[in-house]
Structure formats: C-alpha cells, structure tokens
Enzyme design. Sequence first.
Site, PDB file in Angstrom:
ATOM      1  N   CYS A 146       2.322   1.694  -9.479  1.00  0.00           N
ATOM      2  CA  CYS A 146       1.816   0.726  -8.495  1.00  0.00           C
ATOM      3  C   CYS A 146       0.892  -0.277  -9.202  1.00  0.00           C
ATOM      4  O   CYS A 146       0.004   0.119  -9.962  1.00  0.00           O
ATOM      5  CB  CYS A 146       1.053   1.452  -7.394  1.00  0.00           C
ATOM      6  SG  CYS A 146       0.450   0.320  -6.129  1.00  0.00           S
TER       7      CYS A 146
ATOM      8  N   CYS B 178      -6.466   0.876  -7.088  1.00  0.00           N
ATOM      9  CA  CYS B 178      -7.332   1.709  -6.233  1.00  0.00           C
ATOM     10  C   CYS B 178      -7.902   2.874  -7.065  1.00  0.00           C
ATOM     11  O   CYS B 178      -7.121   3.670  -7.610  1.00  0.00           O
ATOM     12  CB  CYS B 178      -6.541   2.239  -5.049  1.00  0.00           C
ATOM     13  SG  CYS B 178      -5.555   0.951  -4.241  1.00  0.00           S
TER      14      CYS B 178
ATOM     15  N   CYS C 221      -6.572   6.611  -6.817  1.00  0.00           N
ATOM     16  CA  CYS C 221      -5.149   6.914  -6.676  1.00  0.00           C
ATOM     17  C   CYS C 221      -4.452   7.258  -7.986  1.00  0.00           C
ATOM     18  O   CYS C 221      -4.583   6.558  -8.995  1.00  0.00           O
ATOM     19  CB  CYS C 221      -4.439   5.742  -6.009  1.00  0.00           C
ATOM     20  SG  CYS C 221      -2.716   6.117  -5.621  1.00  0.00           S
TER      21      CYS C 221
ATOM     22  N   CYS D 240       6.081  10.991   7.845  1.00  0.00           N
ATOM     23  CA  CYS D 240       5.406   9.817   7.280  1.00  0.00           C
ATOM     24  C   CYS D 240       5.920   9.581   5.859  1.00  0.00           C
ATOM     25  O   CYS D 240       5.865  10.490   5.024  1.00  0.00           O
ATOM     26  CB  CYS D 240       3.903  10.055   7.202  1.00  0.00           C
ATOM     27  SG  CYS D 240       3.175  10.550   8.757  1.00  0.00           S
TER      28      CYS D 240
ATOM     29  N   CYS E   6       6.534   7.229  10.617  1.00  0.00           N
ATOM     30  CA  CYS E   6       5.408   6.429  10.136  1.00  0.00           C
ATOM     31  C   CYS E   6       5.742   6.034   8.703  1.00  0.00           C
ATOM     32  O   CYS E   6       6.308   6.837   7.968  1.00  0.00           O
ATOM     33  CB  CYS E   6       4.122   7.264  10.155  1.00  0.00           C
ATOM     34  SG  CYS E   6       2.694   6.384   9.474  1.00  0.00           S
TER      35      CYS E   6
ATOM     36  N   CYS F 271      -1.907   3.075  12.346  1.00  0.00           N
ATOM     37  CA  CYS F 271      -2.580   4.235  11.752  1.00  0.00           C
ATOM     38  C   CYS F 271      -3.477   3.680  10.659  1.00  0.00           C
ATOM     39  O   CYS F 271      -2.972   3.201   9.632  1.00  0.00           O
ATOM     40  CB  CYS F 271      -1.542   5.202  11.184  1.00  0.00           C
ATOM     41  SG  CYS F 271      -2.274   6.582  10.291  1.00  0.00           S
TER      42      CYS F 271
HETATM   43  N1  SAM Z   1       0.403   2.008  -1.375  1.00  0.00           N
HETATM   44  C1  SAM Z   1       0.147   1.998   0.000  1.00  0.00           C
HETATM   45  C2  SAM Z   1      -1.267   1.602   0.323  1.00  0.00           C
HETATM   46  O1  SAM Z   1      -2.160   1.911  -0.447  1.00  0.00           O
HETATM   47  O2  SAM Z   1      -1.488   1.019   1.368  1.00  0.00           O
HETATM   48  C3  SAM Z   1       0.465   3.283   0.682  1.00  0.00           C
HETATM   49  C4  SAM Z   1       0.212   4.628   0.036  1.00  0.00           C
HETATM   50  S1  SAM Z   1      -1.490   5.016  -0.272  1.00  0.00           S
HETATM   51  C5  SAM Z   1      -1.344   6.401  -1.338  1.00  0.00           C
HETATM   52  C6  SAM Z   1      -2.091   5.599   1.285  1.00  0.00           C
HETATM   53  C7  SAM Z   1      -3.524   6.045   1.402  1.00  0.00           C
HETATM   54  O3  SAM Z   1      -3.689   7.313   0.804  1.00  0.00           O
HETATM   55  C8  SAM Z   1      -4.593   5.200   0.751  1.00  0.00           C
HETATM   56  O4  SAM Z   1      -4.949   4.115   1.517  1.00  0.00           O
HETATM   57  C9  SAM Z   1      -5.744   6.182   0.662  1.00  0.00           C
HETATM   58  O5  SAM Z   1      -6.542   6.111   1.833  1.00  0.00           O
HETATM   59  C10 SAM Z   1      -5.060   7.535   0.595  1.00  0.00           C
HETATM   60  N2  SAM Z   1      -5.244   8.161  -0.720  1.00  0.00           N
HETATM   61  C11 SAM Z   1      -4.641   7.799  -1.873  1.00  0.00           C
HETATM   62  N3  SAM Z   1      -5.049   8.572  -2.896  1.00  0.00           N
HETATM   63  C12 SAM Z   1      -5.956   9.450  -2.374  1.00  0.00           C
HETATM   64  C13 SAM Z   1      -6.750  10.493  -2.938  1.00  0.00           C
HETATM   65  N4  SAM Z   1      -6.719  10.783  -4.234  1.00  0.00           N
HETATM   66  N5  SAM Z   1      -7.558  11.185  -2.110  1.00  0.00           N
HETATM   67  C14 SAM Z   1      -7.610  10.888  -0.797  1.00  0.00           C
HETATM   68  N6  SAM Z   1      -6.895   9.910  -0.218  1.00  0.00           N
HETATM   69  C15 SAM Z   1      -6.076   9.190  -0.995  1.00  0.00           C
HETATM   70 FE1  SF4 Z   2      -0.956   1.671  -4.983  1.00  0.00          FE
HETATM   71 FE2  SF4 Z   2      -2.196   4.005  -4.747  1.00  0.00          FE
HETATM   72 FE3  SF4 Z   2      -3.481   1.768  -4.129  1.00  0.00          FE
HETATM   73 FE4  SF4 Z   2      -1.472   2.622  -2.526  1.00  0.00          FE
HETATM   74  S1  SF4 Z   2      -3.427   3.652  -2.893  1.00  0.00           S
HETATM   75  S2  SF4 Z   2      -1.859   0.536  -3.260  1.00  0.00           S
HETATM   76  S3  SF4 Z   2      -0.126   3.561  -4.080  1.00  0.00           S
HETATM   77  S4  SF4 Z   2      -2.737   2.347  -6.187  1.00  0.00           S
END
Ligand code: SAM
Ligand code: SF4
Length: 315
Positions: free
Chosen positions: A53, A57, A60, A98, A129, A189
């Site tokens: 990706c 973030c 992540c 989801c 979802c 959501c």
């Molecule tokens: N890439 C898309 C986005 O970020 O909108 C969708 C998938 S992303 C993994 C969805 C959500 O998962 C993120 O917004 C975050 O709130 C949550 N998330 C991701 N990594 C996480 C982690 N290590 N611990 C807790 N929540 C996490």
């Molecule tokens: Fe990409 Fe992870 Fe951020 Fe979603 S949460 S936008 S998968 S880096």
Amino acid sequence: MTTDTAPSLDRILEYFELPFNDLIFRAQQVHRQHFDANAVQHSTLLSIKTGNCPEDCGYCAQSVHHQSDALAVTDLLSLDAVRAAAAEAKAGGAQRFCMGAAWRRPHDRDIEKVAAMIGAVKALGMETCVTLGMLEPRQAERLAEAGLDYYNHNLDTSPEFYGEVIHTRRYEERLETLEAVRKAGIKVCAGGILGLGESRRDRARLLQELAKLPTAPESIPINALVPIPGTPLEHAPAVDEIEFARTIAVARLLFPSSYLRLAAGRERMSDSLQALCFLAGANSIFLGERLLTTNNAEPSRDQQLFSRLGLHPTT
Ligand code: SAM
Ligand code: SF4
Ligand code: DTB
C-alpha cells in the site's frame, strides 16, 4: 446526531471525567434503550488484496514504507476464493462479511471486480462491507448499485494528532470519502484506533469529529492498536484498560443507536476487559481466526466468553 447538535469538546471531556461507575451506568442505560443488551453483532474480515500500500499509516503492516517481514503480499483474490471464504464465515456464525483491500484508492476496474464479489456474498444471504481506501463519488455509486451495505473508512484519531501517524493523505480527504459514501446511500462504518500515543483529548476529538458528521455512522469500530514489528508504532504502549472502557462508554453516550464494534486488538485483551467493554456499550465484534494481516481472538475462546457472559448473536 447532526452537525448543529454535535456536543462540545468540553461536554465530551466531562463525560470522560465522570466517576467510572456513573459513566458505565449511564452508558448501560442508553444502551438498553436502543438495543438488546445481551446481543452482539458478528462480522468476519477477509483481506482481498494484501500489502504494497502506498500510504504510510504508522500502525499498518501493509504499507510499502514499513518492513513487516511476516506479511504475505497478494494481488486481488479471485471471485471463487472470496465466495468460499464468505461461505465459511457464514458457517462460523458471521452475519456480515467485510472485505479489505490495501489501496490508497481503487481503480475503476477494481471497483468492477469488487462489485462482483459483493454480489456473490449477498447471494449467500450475508450483509456486505468493504474498505478500499478513498472513493470518488461515482465509485461509491457503483458500489451502492452492486448492493453494498456498509463502507468502512476510519478517521482513526483526532485531526490534530493525525499528522503524527499518517503523512500521505489529509483528514479532509477521509471526510470527503465518507460524504461520497453517505450520498450514495451506503451505510457508514467509521471509527478509530486507540493506542497510537494519542491523549484523552485526541480520543474525545475523534468522537467529536464522528458526531459532527451530518448523520452518525451506523457502525463505529474502536480498534485497539495491534503493534506490528517493523512499523513505527511497534513499541507504542497499550492504552490503560479503564480508559479504554471509558472511551467505549462515552461513544455509547454520543451514539445511542450506532453499533459500536470492539474491533482489532481483542486477541491481547483479557476476558474481563472485553466484558467491561460490552457493559460499556460495545455490541459488535469481528469473529474468526484472522483480521486482515494479524490473528483475531480464537473462535473457541470467543464461544466460551459469550457463553460465560450469556451473550447471543444479534438477530
Ligand atoms: N486501506 C484502507 C484504509 O486504510 O482505509 C482499508 C484497510 S485499513 C487496514 C482499515 C483500518 O484498519 C484502518 O483504518 C485502521 O483503523 C485499522 N488498522 C490497520 N492496522 C491496524 C493495527 N495494526 N491495529 C489496529 N487497527 C488497525
Ligand atoms: Fe494502506 Fe494500511 Fe493505511 Fe489502509 S491502513 S491505507 S492498508 S497503509
Ligand atoms: C476496522 O476498523 N478494523 C478492521 C477493519 N476496520 C477493516 C481492520 C483491523 C486490522 C487489524 C490489523 C491487521 O490485521 O492488519
């Protein structure tokens, strides 16, 4: 709740500061006015496209900016693979399926493939979802046409703290996607993560931003950070358990009729903390062995917990 009636930050902080017993009692009263207090909604997650990706973030595993060794990168899964996973989730008791993709924003050709997945999952009699990153209004409309029930897109934290965690997109862009989803007639959501190193004020501001949306999200996931080796937040300290339960209770007071999901992080939570969160007003969870890239709480442990607490699935 509308923008005009969104509570002030001071009001939200007053809720946070209530004596714990009073706060939980009030949240439980509100919860019982709107829900069966012993019912919990069950969703199951599938990562339909994992890793690589371009966003950064800090929490992540799937960002190209981080080196999380354990990650199994995949292209978009096939329709058959998704259908099989959804059927398995249904057999395991999930009401909603989801699907998450590690995209900054999907291409139109991806939207068509996901639309077919939505159709296949709905044909099994499950709610759908998806969470695919940022959406253009026309893409949201296409997903609505495919029958999508919910779109997940989290604000994650306060606008003030956001820049400490994510540098590749702006808070306003998240709000724009939420607006496109709402306008397309898809249920929203949207929630956040606790344990990023944020303050109580940030947690209150996150809830305030959610309350400022023209219509409250139908579903609000509260994730506890799952610290992932190789990410900037791998050593972030867990949020104090009482503070975590307080945050759920305040969310229940602000969003009386929204489903509050105790989302990521249950694997590391004690049964007692989860029970406290259900008492504070959480009424939805992810069920199943995996979240997206990490393990969820064990299904057999969940079964025992629900049985000990006398909880049943939402009908
Ligand atoms: N890439 C898309 C986005 O970020 O909108 C969708 C998938 S992303 C993994 C969805 C959500 O998962 C993120 O917004 C975050 O709130 C949550 N998330 C991701 N990594 C996480 C982690 N290590 N611990 C807790 N929540 C996490
Ligand atoms: Fe990409 Fe992870 Fe951020 Fe979603 S949460 S936008 S998968 S880096
Ligand atoms: C949400 O708020 N939590 C889910 C879902 N929406 C997509 C994701 C949790 C991811 C946890 C870390 C992982 O498994 O990678």
